[in-house]
Design a protein around this motif. Structure first.
Motif, PDB file in Angstrom:
ATOM      1  N   MET A  81       0.827  -1.214   0.000  1.00 42.93           N
ATOM      2  CA  MET A  81       0.000   0.000   0.000  1.00 42.93           C
ATOM      3  C   MET A  81       0.859   1.261   0.000  1.00 42.93           C
ATOM      4  N   PHE A  83       0.134   5.650   0.186  1.00 39.26           N
ATOM      5  CA  PHE A  83      -0.896   6.675   0.372  1.00 39.26           C
ATOM      6  C   PHE A  83      -0.358   8.033  -0.073  1.00 39.26           C
ATOM      7  N   VAL A  87       3.719   8.361   5.035  1.00 41.13           N
ATOM      8  CA  VAL A  87       3.770   7.654   6.321  1.00 41.13           C
ATOM      9  C   VAL A  87       5.051   6.856   6.546  1.00 41.13           C
ATOM     10  N   LEU A  89       8.312   6.077   8.887  1.00 39.46           N
ATOM     11  CA  LEU A  89       8.530   6.105  10.330  1.00 39.46           C
ATOM     12  C   LEU A  89       9.764   6.962  10.623  1.00 39.46           C
ATOM     13  N   GLU A  90       9.544   8.062  11.338  1.00 39.72           N
ATOM     14  CA  GLU A  90      10.598   9.068  11.526  1.00 39.72           C
ATOM     15  C   GLU A  90      11.798   8.524  12.287  1.00 39.72           C
ATOM     16  N   TRP A  91      11.579   7.500  13.110  1.00 44.89           N
ATOM     17  CA  TRP A  91      12.679   6.995  13.939  1.00 44.89           C
ATOM     18  C   TRP A  91      13.518   5.951  13.214  1.00 44.89           C
ATOM     19  N   ARG A  92      13.135   5.643  11.982  1.00 41.21           N
ATOM     20  CA  ARG A  92      13.914   4.690  11.207  1.00 41.21           C
ATOM     21  C   ARG A  92      14.601   5.406  10.049  1.00 41.21           C
ATOM     22  N   LEU A 100      10.727  -2.566   6.472  1.00 39.71           N
ATOM     23  CA  LEU A 100       9.630  -2.854   7.413  1.00 39.71           C
ATOM     24  C   LEU A 100       8.686  -4.000   6.997  1.00 39.71           C
ATOM     25  N   ARG A 134      17.394  10.093   7.473  1.00 40.47           N
ATOM     26  CA  ARG A 134      16.081  10.028   8.119  1.00 40.47           C
ATOM     27  C   ARG A 134      15.046  10.633   7.167  1.00 40.47           C
ATOM     28  N   SER A 136      12.949  12.882   7.619  1.00 42.05           N
ATOM     29  CA  SER A 136      12.838  14.342   7.735  1.00 42.05           C
ATOM     30  C   SER A 136      13.921  15.065   6.931  1.00 42.05           C
TER      31      SER A 136
ATOM     32  N   GLU B 148      -3.381   5.608   8.635  1.00 36.80           N
ATOM     33  CA  GLU B 148      -2.497   5.078   7.598  1.00 36.80           C
ATOM     34  C   GLU B 148      -1.319   4.312   8.195  1.00 36.80           C
ATOM     35  N   TYR B 149      -0.794   4.835   9.335  1.00 35.72           N
ATOM     36  CA  TYR B 149       0.338   4.161   9.969  1.00 35.72           C
ATOM     37  C   TYR B 149      -0.039   2.735  10.338  1.00 35.72           C
ATOM     38  N   ILE B 152      -0.526   0.379   7.047  1.00 37.12           N
ATOM     39  CA  ILE B 152       0.592  -0.202   6.287  1.00 37.12           C
ATOM     40  C   ILE B 152       0.998  -1.548   6.884  1.00 37.12           C
ATOM     41  N   LYS B 166       6.013  -1.946  16.830  1.00 41.16           N
ATOM     42  CA  LYS B 166       6.809  -1.367  15.742  1.00 41.16           C
ATOM     43  C   LYS B 166       6.418   0.061  15.410  1.00 41.16           C
ATOM     44  N   ILE B 167       5.169   0.431  15.660  1.00 38.95           N
ATOM     45  CA  ILE B 167       4.731   1.757  15.230  1.00 38.95           C
ATOM     46  C   ILE B 167       4.206   2.604  16.376  1.00 38.95           C
ATOM     47  N   PRO B 170       6.953   3.424  19.447  1.00 35.67           N
ATOM     48  CA  PRO B 170       7.996   4.427  19.131  1.00 35.67           C
ATOM     49  C   PRO B 170       7.423   5.785  18.757  1.00 35.67           C
ATOM     50  N   LYS B 171       6.244   5.779  18.092  1.00 36.11           N
ATOM     51  CA  LYS B 171       5.685   7.055  17.667  1.00 36.11           C
ATOM     52  C   LYS B 171       5.237   7.903  18.859  1.00 36.11           C
ATOM     53  N   TRP B 248      15.506  10.986  17.513  1.00 31.46           N
ATOM     54  CA  TRP B 248      15.093  11.186  16.120  1.00 31.46           C
ATOM     55  C   TRP B 248      14.055  12.277  15.990  1.00 31.46           C
ATOM     56  N   ARG B 251      14.392  17.856  15.275  1.00 30.64           N
ATOM     57  CA  ARG B 251      14.614  18.258  13.878  1.00 30.64           C
ATOM     58  C   ARG B 251      16.061  18.676  13.700  1.00 30.64           C
ATOM     59  N   PRO B 252      16.657  18.283  12.588  1.00 24.82           N
ATOM     60  CA  PRO B 252      18.012  18.776  12.343  1.00 24.82           C
ATOM     61  C   PRO B 252      18.009  20.301  12.240  1.00 24.82           C
TER      62      PRO B 252
END
Lengths: 262, 254
Positions: A81, A83, A87, A89-92, A100, A134, A136, B148-149, B152, B166-167, B170-171, B248, B251-252
């Motif tokens: 999928m 979208f 989406v 994952l910011e930490w990966r 994933l 990352r 971002s 959406e998170y 997936i 997994k989501i 951490p989020k 993480w 923000r940079p």
């Protein structure tokens, strides 16, 4: 060729405070294996509901969804999928994001093999060297490319895309169309693309399904009779222009029906 | 140059503060029982050095254990509220109501229920006062996860537990650490509250109380400084954890 995806007489309504809201009405869509189906229709006509049905994330009130000759009643591992919102994952890192689905679908696959597969895809979409960044740190278009890699990393039978390029600027979007075309040539998959963009549907689709206004039914099916290795130029040639005209008229009709209802 | 500035400026600010404090006491010629001056503090620290270590340790471990319990319980309640609409509707008014009670009023209640259990009472108060922000932030973090998170992974047939691990988990970490920074300060207040109010208490709060009883004002001020130091230590410990587990989310800089 057998149909990989078959949506037969699907009718669905959402329960809302002001009574049931019908979104799909006797919808029929068939996509042969390896083909690319673009679905267009007015806003709010139930296109996103369609993606969730095919992915097995919800069940229709009536009718059946078949994938690979099996009736879909729950999520399957053979679906990818993407979208409008990538989406990620910011930490990966980008690489870890692409991997994933393999962690879920192929838990025993060696990590090196997973990474090799992901790196290969990243290179194909032009993200070579960005694997350890990352999300971002990437632009919107690059994030969407990474999201595409993640959607197909586990070699799904079906790729379902819900307006994946909707939030991008025009030129970036056209770049991604070409990336999509090249990916398909290298990695055959069957695809359902939900879109608002008629040019996108003609450039990428083998068939374009026009949905009517809510509740949506299949209003028209257009066979896109263009070569597989299309270039952007083809959109400016008479054959494609005729198709775009036809589609535009169909959308007008779909909106008109919508207008009568409200 | 910039790192030098980062170190030197705070030190200068602290020195300036101490100098102003000393000057204030000296100019007004205040006696010790009105306000101790910074120069009175080192002798007080030295005189009670073993007590400071022992009581400081008491305060520290009880705060950390109370906070630890708050993290476990708060995360659990947050998860329940985040995943179940019914649980959220049911628990939220209870939590808000409980949080509205000034915790000082609970000290005598707890002391009566668990008479003489000073360690237990202190840990319990640190826990009670600090779990609320964690529960709320985890709950909100989970319930506002974009569908959406979830989709997936759900479209691949992943279990709820996998999706959480997994989501969702951490989020929520950035929100969790935001709450933990508030909670660590609260837990510290809870510990000291019981230490000061409870008779025959231990910890820095009790040391403060004994300074008051004996009219040893430099000791009282020395305890305040020690409390500040301990509070800073705890706060920065949370910051380090945040940097490690949710770095993480920063923000940079650009």
């Amino acid at each position: 060729m057998a149909n990989l995806i078959e949506i037969k007489g699907v009718t669905h309504a959402y329960r809302t405070k002001s009574g049931p809201l019908p979104v799909l009405d006797n919808l029929n869509i068939a996509v042969p294996e390896g083909e690319f189906a673009a679905v267009v229709g007015p806003s709010g006509c139930g296109k996103s509901t369609l993606t969730r049905l095919v992915a097995g994330l919800m069940k229709p009130d009536q009718g059946e969804v078949w994938l690979h000759g099996e009736r879909v009643t729950s999520p399957r591992k053979t679906v990818g999928m993407a979208f409008q919102n990538p989406v990620l994952l910011e930490w990966r890192t980008i690489l870890e994001n692409v991997i994933l689905p393999l962690e879920i679908v192929a838990p025993r696959m060696p990590q090196a093999e997973r990474e090799a597969r992901a790196l290969h895809l990243l290179e194909m979409v032009g993200l070579k060297g960005f694997d350890s960044k990352r999300p971002s740190e990437l632009s919107g278009g690059m994030r969407q490319r990474a999201s595409l890699c993640r959607a197909i990393v586990h070699k799904p039978d079906v790729l379902i895309m819900d307006e994946p390029f909707g939030a991008l600027d025009n030129f970036t979007r056209e770049d991604l169309w070409q990336t999509m075309r090249d990916l398909r040539a290298a990695e055959p998959f069957t695809c359902v693309l939900i879109t608002h963009d008629l040019r996108e549907s003609v450039f990428l689709g083998d068939q374009v399904f026009v949905l009517s206004g809510r509740p949506a039914r299949t209003q028209m099916v257009l066979n896109v009779d263009l070569p597989a290795d299309r270039t952007l130029d083809i959109l400016y040639q008479p054959k494609a222009q005729d198709m775009l005209h036809t589609l535009r008229d169909q959308i007008r009709i779909a909106q008109g029906r919508d207008g009568e209802m409200h | 140059m910039e790192t030098l500035q980062k170190i030197v400026v705070p030190i200068l600010a602290v020195l300036l503060f101490l100098w102003a404090w000393e000057a204030l006491v000296w100019v007004n010629d205040w006696p010790n029982y009105k306000m101790a001056s910074p120069s009175d503090l080192p002798p007080a620290f030295w005189k009670f050095r073993w007590l400071f270590l022992e009581m400081g340790w008491q305060t520290l471990w009880r705060t950390v254990v109370g906070l630890g319990l708050a993290v476990l319980f708060g995360t659990l309640v947050g998860m329940i509220m985040g995943f179940s609409r019914i649980a959220r509707d049911g628990l939220y008014p209870l939590l808000v109501g409980f949080n509205a009670i000034p915790k000082a009023t609970l000290v005598p209640v707890i002391s009566l229920i668990f008479i003489g259990q000073h360690d237990f009472n202190t840990v319990l108060m640190a826990f009670l006062i600090s779990f609320f922000p964690i529960a709320v932030s985890v709950g909100i973090g989970l319930s506002t996860l974009e569908p959406e998170y979830r989709d997936i992974l759900r479209s691949l047939g992943a279990s709820r537990l996998t999706i959480f691990r997994k989501i969702a988990l951490p989020k929520t970490l950035p929100e969790f650490f935001g709450a933990l920074k508030v909670s660590v300060t609260l837990a510290f207040i809870g510990t000291n509250l019981v230490e000061i109010v409870a008779p025959h208490g231990r910890g820095l709060g009790a040391l403060f109380k004994s300074g008051e009883t004996n009219g040893d004002y430099p000791l009282m001020f020395a305890v305040l400084i020690a409390l500040a130091a301990l509070g800073i230590l705890l706060y920065y410990a949370v910051l380090v954890l945040e940097r490690i587990f949710a770095g993480w989310a920063e923000r940079p800089q650009s």
